[in-house]
Design a protein around this motif. Structure first.
Motif, PDB file in Angstrom:
ATOM      1  N   HIS A 188     -17.930 -34.513   8.743  1.00 33.96           N
ATOM      2  CA  HIS A 188     -16.596 -34.142   8.245  1.00 33.96           C
ATOM      3  C   HIS A 188     -15.766 -33.798   9.473  1.00 33.96           C
ATOM      4  N   GLU A 189     -14.741 -34.596   9.701  1.00 36.53           N
ATOM      5  CA  GLU A 189     -13.925 -34.409  10.889  1.00 36.53           C
ATOM      6  C   GLU A 189     -13.071 -33.154  10.812  1.00 36.53           C
ATOM      7  N   VAL A 190     -12.727 -32.640  11.916  1.00 36.38           N
ATOM      8  CA  VAL A 190     -11.742 -31.586  12.190  1.00 36.38           C
ATOM      9  C   VAL A 190     -11.932 -31.131  13.642  1.00 36.38           C
ATOM     10  N   ALA A 191     -13.200 -31.231  14.126  1.00 34.10           N
ATOM     11  CA  ALA A 191     -13.495 -30.799  15.496  1.00 34.10           C
ATOM     12  C   ALA A 191     -12.667 -31.585  16.514  1.00 34.10           C
ATOM     13  N   GLU A 192     -12.332 -32.832  16.184  1.00 26.38           N
ATOM     14  CA  GLU A 192     -11.609 -33.680  17.135  1.00 26.38           C
ATOM     15  C   GLU A 192     -10.270 -33.040  17.522  1.00 26.38           C
ATOM     16  N   MET A 193      -9.477 -32.664  16.492  1.00 27.00           N
ATOM     17  CA  MET A 193      -8.178 -32.051  16.834  1.00 27.00           C
ATOM     18  C   MET A 193      -8.369 -30.646  17.379  1.00 27.00           C
ATOM     19  N   ALA A 194      -9.391 -29.955  16.873  1.00 27.61           N
ATOM     20  CA  ALA A 194      -9.635 -28.581  17.324  1.00 27.61           C
ATOM     21  C   ALA A 194      -9.973 -28.541  18.815  1.00 27.61           C
ATOM     22  N   LEU A 195     -10.766 -29.506  19.260  1.00 27.44           N
ATOM     23  CA  LEU A 195     -11.170 -29.518  20.671  1.00 27.44           C
ATOM     24  C   LEU A 195      -9.979 -29.776  21.592  1.00 27.44           C
ATOM     25  N   VAL A 196      -9.024 -30.572  21.124  1.00 28.03           N
ATOM     26  CA  VAL A 196      -7.830 -30.794  21.946  1.00 28.03           C
ATOM     27  C   VAL A 196      -7.001 -29.507  22.010  1.00 28.03           C
ATOM     28  N   GLU A 197      -6.956 -28.778  20.890  1.00 30.93           N
ATOM     29  CA  GLU A 197      -6.270 -27.476  20.895  1.00 30.93           C
ATOM     30  C   GLU A 197      -6.960 -26.528  21.884  1.00 30.93           C
ATOM     31  N   LEU A 198      -8.280 -26.570  21.858  1.00 28.88           N
ATOM     32  CA  LEU A 198      -9.044 -25.709  22.766  1.00 28.88           C
ATOM     33  C   LEU A 198      -8.757 -26.087  24.214  1.00 28.88           C
ATOM     34  N   TYR A 199      -8.699 -27.374  24.473  1.00 27.66           N
ATOM     35  CA  TYR A 199      -8.382 -27.870  25.811  1.00 27.66           C
ATOM     36  C   TYR A 199      -7.017 -27.335  26.258  1.00 27.66           C
ATOM     37  N   GLY A 200      -6.095 -27.226  25.329  1.00 23.88           N
ATOM     38  CA  GLY A 200      -4.764 -26.680  25.622  1.00 23.88           C
ATOM     39  C   GLY A 200      -4.825 -25.241  26.129  1.00 23.88           C
ATOM     40  N   VAL A 201      -5.845 -24.506  25.701  1.00 29.05           N
ATOM     41  CA  VAL A 201      -5.991 -23.107  26.127  1.00 29.05           C
ATOM     42  C   VAL A 201      -6.861 -23.008  27.378  1.00 29.05           C
ATOM     43  N   THR A 202      -7.961 -23.767  27.409  1.00 28.34           N
ATOM     44  CA  THR A 202      -8.920 -23.609  28.516  1.00 28.34           C
ATOM     45  C   THR A 202      -8.608 -24.513  29.704  1.00 28.34           C
ATOM     46  N   GLY A 203      -7.965 -25.649  29.448  1.00 30.62           N
ATOM     47  CA  GLY A 203      -7.746 -26.626  30.516  1.00 30.62           C
ATOM     48  C   GLY A 203      -9.045 -27.275  30.991  1.00 30.62           C
ATOM     49  N   GLU A 204     -10.133 -27.016  30.263  1.00 27.03           N
ATOM     50  CA  GLU A 204     -11.443 -27.566  30.657  1.00 27.03           C
ATOM     51  C   GLU A 204     -11.549 -29.019  30.199  1.00 27.03           C
ATOM     52  N   GLU A 205     -11.681 -29.911  31.170  1.00 25.57           N
ATOM     53  CA  GLU A 205     -11.749 -31.344  30.898  1.00 25.57           C
ATOM     54  C   GLU A 205     -12.848 -31.679  29.878  1.00 25.57           C
ATOM     55  N   ARG A 206     -13.954 -30.928  29.920  1.00 27.08           N
ATOM     56  CA  ARG A 206     -15.078 -31.261  29.030  1.00 27.08           C
ATOM     57  C   ARG A 206     -14.725 -31.078  27.556  1.00 27.08           C
TER      58      ARG A 206
END
Ligand code: ZN
Length: 648
Positions: A188-206
């Motif tokens: 069940h998708e949702v992690a895909e958009m969530a991880l980009v949001e997280l990237y917006g906060v952490t700046g972590e490429e991974r």
């Protein structure tokens, strides 16, 4: 270049004032959030228990019984996300303390390697990641991450954020193309958009890379879900179905997908993630897939109300133009997901076609999911009901005619809460030099666009009233652009600045007003809102020969309480004239629509005659009263219909 050209306004910079949306936001803040906390703790009498917090408490204590659905944790996260948004525009120490308390329990349940899903923690951690297809571990990861990012943005507190990062890192160690990792992705998708949001906060490429991996690995052959089913003897519920692995949008790589297919909520969550990743990585091919899938929905598979998911079987899309009004699924969450997708597409394109759909969903298929008092909810949002059929027809048993207090599978209520609590960010978006006004409500936006502080005061009684005033206040004259959405439904509109008619013409649904704005400058927008009679493409079998009534963004419907039963006997005149009535005390304050229509005369028939030779029908006059669709089922149980037959 493909990139996001703007971002949502910060919620603490938006004050929504009295009016339509403020009522809903206050219902979320004052009623839904406290009520849901009680529900998550199984303290609501007469409601199905949630077990949401009980599971976390048991996991934190080192053991106990897991109860509820495998994805129960996600309800707690959606609640926390709603709390976070609410705190941004209305600080509340007590609410924050309750959330902190929940976060302490959640963090205490985390496993040493970062894993955090109470279902497996309580039922056997050794079995984790053996049914990624159906058991929602990565879905929970997604909702946890979204809540964590929101709560960090709201409070600056890192506890939930760090907890989420640890679980994301755990997923990163377990999933990927590298040797020894599972080549899996969320069932069940949702992690895909969530991880980009997280990237917006952490700046972590991974974090961005993991989102990209989840999207690109999906549907690749050999199919991970098929291998997983074989290896762990997992049940394949959709073996006999026509959609097969497309239920999970995993039947083929996402870039090869031509149509929106499968479970509707999963689909639009995936497409939202695809749009995020396409923008972040400037991936034109992925964006083209998003455009294609968007069209597949709005041109061929969406209800007039913005609802999606035509079939209860698989809660899924079916085939083009298949839009039955009374056996549909039309889950509240699916329309919410369509809003997520729409916002991201708009942020990339600045195209009003996306925000138009966002508005359609918000005013119709989403808020129909909750009662006017904010305490009861629909999962399924039909366009036609007959109470007896819902009770006795197996194929309509899922179509409730009264909203329920809570569901064992309670995804929709907290989803409505988190969307409405963040509505300020959907109303206004901004780039360096432009403020976009997407939705109209009495509100205030404080913005630094153009380099100096300005406040935009929106005054309107939309969606009842046709006028919107935007008054500017700033510390010094500042040059910037106010881009106002001119909805596609509006055929006649005018715009003025300080009383002089604007010469600009809209581009892709937005009127760009570039000025050096000074305190007192006022933009006036007039959107004419005649009653519009809508027709559906004749391939939509249920709607042939029928019309639906809309005014502004609102779809209207007939209810038994105003029109009697047997709504199928009612007819609209082709050239119907309509009367609007402002009813401040009715259904929370609304504008109703009346017209002289017709009812098939029953005098012609007796109850013993089921069939007879055709003869010209006899009609008698009847006044038809329409109410906004979102407000249906707030009185006694009865029939409802959006589409009405037309008398030639
Ligand atoms: Zn739902």
């Amino acid at each position: 270049m493909l990139e996001k050209k703007m971002k949502m306004a910060n919620l603490d910079a938006v004050t929504v004032k009295d009016g339509f949306w403020k009522n809903y936001m206050e219902l979320v803040r004052c009623r839904m959030i406290p009520y849901e906390w009680e529900a998550l703790n199984d303290r609501v009498e007469g409601a199905e228990p949630s077990y949401g917090m009980a599971n976390f408490r048991a996991a934190a204590a080192g053991g106990g019984t897991f109860r509820g659905r495998v994805f129960q944790d996600s309800d707690v996260y959606k609640w926390l996300e709603a709390v976070a948004y609410s705190l941004m525009w209305h600080p509340d120490a007590q609410m924050e303390a309750t959330a902190d308390e929940a976060i302490e329990i959640i963090a205490a349940a985390q496993q040493p390697d970062g894993y955090l899903d109470t279902y497996y923690i309580l039922t056997g951690i050794e079995k984790r990641f053996t049914n990624v297809m159906d058991n929602h571990e990565l879905y929970i990861l997604g909702h946890m991450t979204e809540a964590a990012v929101a709560y960090y943005r709201a409070t600056g507190k890192r506890k939930l954020l760090d907890t989420a990062i640890r679980y994301v890192d755990c997923a990163d160690r377990n999933f990927g193309r590298e040797e020894g990792k599972l080549r899996g992705y969320p069932g069940h998708e949702v992690a895909e958009m969530a991880l980009v949001e997280l990237y917006g906060v952490t700046g972590e490429e991974r974090h961005l890379k993991l989102a990209q991996y989840f999207i690109d690995e999906r549907g690749q052959k050999p199919l991970f879900f098929a291998e997983e089913r074989e290896r762990f003897h997992n049940e394949y519920k959709w073996k006999e179905s026509y959609f097969q692995d497309q239920y999970y949008q995993a039947g083929k790589p996402v870039r090869d997908q031509e149509r929106a297919e499968g479970h509707a909520v999963r689909a639009v969550y995936l497409y939202s993630g695809m749009a995020e990743v396409a923008a972040m990585t400037e991936d034109q091919e992925l964006f083209a897939a998003c455009e294609r899938l968007w069209k597949s929905i709005v041109e061929k598979q969406m209800y007039l109300t913005g609802a999606i998911g035509s079939s209860e079987y698989g809660e899924a899309f079916t085939f083009d133009y298949d839009l039955p009004n009374d056996t549909l699924y039309a889950e509240t969450c699916a329309s919410i997901g369509l809003v997520f997708f729409a916002r991201r597409m708009f942020e990339i394109t600045r195209d009003g076609q996306y925000t138009d759909i966002m508005e359609r969903c918000l005013y119709n298929s989403i808020i129909s999911g909750m009662s006017l008092d904010g305490q009861k909810f629909f999962y399924v949002n039909p366009l036609e009901v007959q109470p007896e059929a819902s009770r006795k027809d197996f194929y309509k048993r899922h179509v409730d005619v009264q909203r329920q207090k809570w569901f064992a599978c309670a995804c929709c209520p907290p989803n409505i809460a988190r969307l409405l609590a963040s509505l300020g960010g959907y109303m206004f978006e901004q780039s360096e030099d432009t403020v976009f006004v997407n939705l109209f409500a009495a509100a205030e936006l404080r913005t630094g666009v153009g380099g100096h502080l300005s406040t935009l005061h929106l005054e309107t009684e939309y969606p009842w009233d046709e006028d919107i005033r935007i008054r500017i206040e700033n510390e010094q004259p500042t040059e910037f652009t106010v881009a106002v959405r001119i909805p596609a439904w509006c055929e006649n509109w005018t715009a003025s600045v300080n009383g002089s008619r604007c010469q600009e013409t809209p581009e892709k649904g937005y009127l760009y007003l570039q000025r050096t704005w000074r305190t007192g400058d006022t933009i006036g927008i007039h959107l004419e809102m005649p009653v519009r009679c809508m027709a559906a493409n004749p391939r939509v079998r249920d709607d042939v020969g029928k019309m639906a009534v809309m005014r502004g963004p609102l779809v209207y419907c007939l209810e038994e309480a105003d029109n009697g039963d047997q709504l199928q006997e009612l007819y609209l005149s082709e050239d119907a004239a309509f009367t609007l009535k402002r009813e401040p005390e009715f259904l929370g304050g609304t504008v109703t629509i009346a017209t002289e229509g017709w009812r098939l005369s029953e005098n012609e028939w007796d109850e013993h005659t089921l069939y007879r030779t055709y003869r010209k029908p006899v009609y008698k006059k009847q006044t038809l009263k329409f109410i906004p669709y979102y407000a249906w089922a707030n009185r006694s149980e009865g029939e409802m219909s959006v589409w009405v037959r037309v008398k030639q």
